[in-house]
Write an enzyme that holds these catalytic residues in place. Structure first.
Site, PDB file in Angstrom:
ATOM      1  CE  LYS A  53      -3.703  -2.467   2.334  1.00 47.72           C
ATOM      2  NZ  LYS A  53      -4.361  -2.805   3.609  1.00 47.72           N
ATOM      3  CD  GLN A  97      -3.339  -4.337   6.822  1.00 47.38           C
ATOM      4  OE1 GLN A  97      -3.281  -3.339   6.106  1.00 47.38           O
ATOM      5  NE2 GLN A  97      -3.935  -5.459   6.434  1.00 47.38           N
ATOM      6  CG  ASP A 120      -9.462  -0.402   5.035  1.00 47.23           C
ATOM      7  OD1 ASP A 120      -9.164  -0.624   3.846  1.00 47.23           O
ATOM      8  OD2 ASP A 120      -8.735  -0.708   6.000  1.00 47.23           O
TER       9      ASP A 120
END
Ligand code: NAD
Length: 295
Positions: A53, A97, A120
């Protein structure tokens, strides 16, 4: 006839080009999109995902920084980090994460994270908006699955879709997207899971099957009807002494069996995976547009 391969990389490259030009436009307005990633613990797969990422952000001109916290981090310490990022006006996007190490409560973290900065699409507010049909940021993997099917003109409109897996990051948001009353969607969606009785009675009827359960090569040719579309979300490390890294990546679908049965199929790796990162970049630009202010 072999299935058409739904390769993710060419589309991911195209998305990166589009995002890069949006970033240029935002920078000209004095907004430099900035993503903050919070990584807790030593999970090797998470480290790889965060690394890819970061690299993708760099390629398109998004500023990114990773806060790496030790495995011993407490819930209070993690919430403090997230709270500080919420309050930092130079930060437009925040990503924690997942999965978090045992003992940490991801639900509470997601409830704390500012929905406006939620790249997200996992916060309760953004999941709710998606379900109600007016999404802000959408979970990256489901969004990537729709993008790849649209790009390759897979017939999605009105089809019978079976999703195997009911997770909050794949199965549930994907079901919400596919059932939307919208052109190219309008699907009839069945979500199967580990307690589903006679899974094959569902998969055997489906036009599109999305395998997202984390079980290597689970979906076999005998479980599907010829001509169906297979979207393989799974990323599983399978021990392989002949491989340099000691493992091979395989999906949740048995590609070798299905490539001559399905009409379209995503490879693993190189199918859905690259799109997940592409959608993260798009979401980050979206949050920068929403939260951005000249710096
Ligand atoms: P998860 O563990 O949170 O959920 C798995 C789901 O599969 C559960 O709902 C469970 O009920 C269901 N399931 C498990 N075994 C089953 C069985 N035998 N029959 C029917 N249902 C079964 O998993 P997740 O986080 O949604 O991830 C699923 C897979 O997708 C994993 O391999 C993961 O690595 C991969 N993944 C890939 C991407 C990507 O970018 N390509 C993104 C996220 C997850």
């Amino acid at each position: 006839m072999p299935a058409t391969l739904l390769k993710g990389k060419p589309l991911a490259r195209k998305i990166e080009e589009e995002v890069a030009s949006e970033v240029t436009e935002l920078r000209q307005k004095g907004i430099t999109p900035r993503l903050s990633v919070v990584l807790v613990g030593e999970n090797p797969a998470s480290r790889v995902y965060v690394g890819s990422k970061e690299k993708a952000c760099k390629r398109v001109g998004i500023e990114s920084e990773t806060f790496t916290l030790p495995e011993s981090t407490t819930q209070a310490e993690l919430l403090k980090v997230v709270g500080a990022l919420n309050d930092n006006t130079a930060v437009h996007g925040i990503l924690v994460q997942l999965p978090l190490p045992g003992g940490l409560d991801a639900d509470e973290v997601l409830e704390t994270l500012d929905p406006a900065k939620d790249v997200d699409g996992f916060t309760p507010a953004n999941m709710g908006k998606l379900l109600l049909g007016f999404p802000y940021t959408v979970a990256c993997t489901p969004a990537g699955i729709l993008a790849i099917m649209d790009h390759y003109d897979v017939p999605v409109e009105g089809s019978d879709v079976v999703i195997i897996g009911r997770s909050n990051i794949v199965g549930k948001p994907l079901a919400a997207l596919l059932m939307q009353k919208a052109k190219g969607r309008n699907c009839t969606v069945t979500v199967c899971h580990s307690r589903t009785r006679n899974l094959t009675s569902y998969t055997g009827q489906a036009d599109i099957i999305v395998a997202a359960m984390g079980s290597p090569k689970f979906l076999k040719a005998g479980m599907v009807r010829p001509g169906c579309v297979v979207i393989d979300v799974g990323i599983n490390r399978v021990k392989d002494d002949s491989a340099v890294r000691g493992y091979t990546l395989v999906g949740d679908a048995d590609f070798g069996e299905l490539e001559n049965v399905a009409s379209f199929i995503t490879p693993v790796p190189g199918g859905v995976g690259p799109l997940t990162v592409g959608m993260l970049l798009k979401n980050t630009v979206k949050t920068a547009r929403f939260c951005g202010c000249p710096q």
